[in-house]
Design an enzyme around this catalytic site. Structure first.
Site, short mmCIF file in Angstrom:
data_model
loop_
_atom_site.label_atom_id
_atom_site.label_comp_id
_atom_site.label_asym_id
_atom_site.label_seq_id
_atom_site.Cartn_x
_atom_site.Cartn_y
_atom_site.Cartn_z
N GLY A 1 -21.51 20.91 14.69
CA GLY A 1 -21.00 21.14 13.33
C GLY A 1 -19.66 21.86 13.37
N ASP A 2 -19.05 21.99 12.18
CA ASP A 2 -17.77 22.69 12.02
C ASP A 2 -16.65 22.06 12.83
OD1 ASP A 2 -19.25 24.64 10.53
OD2 ASP A 2 -19.89 25.51 12.42
N ALA B 1 -14.32 20.34 11.67
CA ALA B 1 -13.21 20.09 10.73
C ALA B 1 -13.23 18.66 10.21
CB ALA B 1 -11.86 20.44 11.39
N LYS B 2 -14.43 18.18 9.93
CA LYS B 2 -14.59 16.83 9.37
C LYS B 2 -13.91 16.71 8.02
CE LYS B 2 -19.08 17.36 9.72
NZ LYS B 2 -19.20 18.51 10.62
N GLN C 1 -22.79 18.88 9.19
CA GLN C 1 -23.20 19.41 10.50
C GLN C 1 -22.71 18.48 11.63
OE1 GLN C 1 -26.18 19.24 8.11
NE2 GLN C 1 -25.30 21.10 7.33
N THR D 1 -17.97 28.93 7.44
CA THR D 1 -17.48 28.76 6.06
C THR D 1 -18.53 29.25 5.07
OG1 THR D 1 -16.55 26.69 6.87
CG2 THR D 1 -16.39 27.06 4.53
N VAL E 1 -3.35 18.86 14.77
CA VAL E 1 -2.70 20.02 15.40
C VAL E 1 -2.49 21.16 14.39
CG1 VAL E 1 -1.58 18.72 17.26
CG2 VAL E 1 -0.43 18.90 15.05
#
Ligand code: IMP
Length: 488
Positions: free
Chosen positions: A70-71, A73-74, A283, A358, A473
């Site tokens: 998870g996390d 940055a989807k 997730q 978050t 980036v």
């Protein structure tokens, strides 16, 4: 012969393909270049040919799936691709997920509402596989509306989604407390207990149940049972006021009514009408309840395998699956994490990557990139291409390590172990690559990246066995590199 004729003339039931008439109605015409939805070219995709956009976005159904814990940055990728789709769908998890979309320099936090909400022609669907607390959803909608975001009939909430009640949240808390050092480290949002009731059936409520005449009786019955159960778990008297809970949920139901509908029928109509759909995973695949690092997982199918069951859209319509990875690894909560760096390297990554949850603000555990784990989840999720996020975070490190296999009980293996105890024992075997010192946050093309960053990316892609298509980036849309040709 008659048999052949029968097959050829098998009637297509046009009736059943009619768009669902309630809030989720498909108003926009079939996708053509004249359709305003497709004229909304996302700034970061500007300059790409239609063919390139189509290759990146996929037609008609694209899935964005996290391949780690998870996390990944989807949210940024979903936001980039949303403008090229008609519908964005959340299909599993609940308010345990959270991501931030930055619009005009303003951060917007989303938990349940799909990120397509910022582009009104785009329809947002919270599908059957989601578990939701109606109060939290209403609050999220209200917060968005207060900031000028339109949440009207561009949102559809499935009447099959499951409802989180106060007893689920209490059960989550008590079970985590009882587990002590073995705790999963859940987000305490009642996710697991709600999914448990879904599978157990008898005490479960779907959104559609909130509107049934027996709703009050069912709440009373469930509250009685849950009260006894919670008392056993806590060893203390606990009182659940069934009538107050009923009244609160009745009010929630009224406020939500305009958005509730049959999302399965809506999405089936949509795929048959060739609408472009973006499935937004929450997730990551290593938290998948069936295929992840069980029991240190979430309670839904967060890998690619969950898209169909969570939305009702058959896998045959899923044309492109984008696997999202960080250039390193992170994990929140408990459970094995073979490449974890509980040292100054981990802290360097945490600081530069702002690796704090978050939803819960918990510091995330950080470590080196684990190619064994990601190769497994990329295959499991049927990933076509990779998006590598947060590459800029690694700038400044002298050297980088990538886990290429595990050593388990004296044997080297590239298989991801099924049992958590094996994963606890697995020792990562690393390959070391030279790092780069340059600030890469201004890179916009592959050629702008230092040779060592290019080598690192090439090696990751090679180990996972999937091509790279997107490299991020920095948090802004512009800080994105699209790989147009076959570099890998
Ligand atoms: P739950 O989903 O709240 O039951 O938590 C189960 C596990 O999944 C815990 O380790 C959580 O930290 C983790 N988890 C749940 N949602 C997320 C997420 O959005 N990102 C990262 N980890 C998550």
């Amino acid at each position: 012969m008659p048999r052949e004729r029968e097959i050829r003339s098998a009637p297509v039931n046009k009736q059943s393909f009619r768009p669902y008439p309630l809030p989720g109605k498909l108003e926009s015409p079939p996708p053509t270049t004249q359709n305003p939805v497709f004229q909304t070219v996302n700034p970061s995709l500007e300059g790409l040919s239609e063919h390139q956009k189509e290759r990146i976005c996929g037609v008609p159904a694209t899935c964005v799936v996290g391949l780690q814990w998870g996390d990944e940055a989807k949210g940024k990728i979903v936001d980039l691709l949303t403008g090229e789709h008609d519908i964005v769908v959340r299909y599993q998890g609940g308010a345990n997920a959270g991501h931030t979309v930055v619009l005009g320099g303003e951060p917007f936090k989303l938990s349940l509402v799909p990120s397509g909400i910022f582009r009104p022609p785009v329809r947002c669907v919270i599908a059957n596989g989601v578990v939701l607390h109606p109060g939290s959803l209403l609050e999220e909608i209200e917060r968005l509306r207060c900031r000028g975001v339109q949440v009207e009939d561009n949102l559809l909430v499935s009447n099959r989604a499951h409802v989180i009640f106060p007893w689920h949240i209490e059960e989550d808390r008590l079970l985590e407390k009882a587990a002590g050092s073995e705790a999963i480290g859940t987000t305490l949002r009642g996710i697991g207990p709600c999914y448990r009731d879904k599978v157990g059936r008898s005490l479960a409520f779907r959104v559609g149940d909130l509107y049934q005449p027996n709703f009050r009786d069912r709440v009373r019955q469930a509250a009685q049972f849950k009260q006894r159960m919670l008392q056993c778990l806590s060893g203390e008297p606990i009182e659940l006021d069934a009538d107050a809970i009923y009244e609160q949920y009745r009010q929630y139901a009224e406020q939500l009514r305009r958005w509730v509908g049959d999302s399965t029928a809506y999405l089936l109509d949509a795929v048959e009408a060739q609408k472009r759909i973006l499935f937004e995973g929450a997730q990551g695949a290593l938290l998948d309840v069936d295929h992840g690092t069980f029991p240190y997982v979430t309670s839904s199918n967060s890998s690619g395998v969950g898209v169909s069951s969570g939305s009702g859209v058959p896998a045959r319509y899923l044309t492109k699956i984008i696997g999202i990875i960080k250039a390193y690894s992170t994990r929140v909560g408990g459970g094995p994490f073979p490449t974890e760096q509980a040292n100054e390297i981990g802290q360097y990554i945490r600081d530069r990557g702002n690796e704090y949850g978050t939803v819960t603000r918990r510091p995330r555990r950080c470590g080196w990139f684990d190619a064994v784990a990601v190769r497994y989840t990329a295959r499991l999720s049927g990933v076509d291409v990779l998006a590598v996020m947060l590459l800029d975070v690694l700038s400044g490190l002298e050297e980088l390590k990538v886990c290429t296999c595990y050593e388990l009980d004296g044997q080297k293996t590239t298989n991801f172990p099924a049992h958590v105890d094996e994963l606890w024992r697995a020792q990562p075997v690393y390959e070391t690559l030279p790092g780069w010192k340059e600030d890469i946050s201004h890179a916009r093309r592959w050629e702008d990246l230092p040779a060592n960053a290019q080598n690192y990316l090439r090696r990751i892609s090679q180990l996972i066995g999937r091509p790279l298509e997107i490299i991020s980036v920095g948090p802004d849309r512009e800080q994105t590199i699209f790989i147009h040709s076959a570099i890998f």
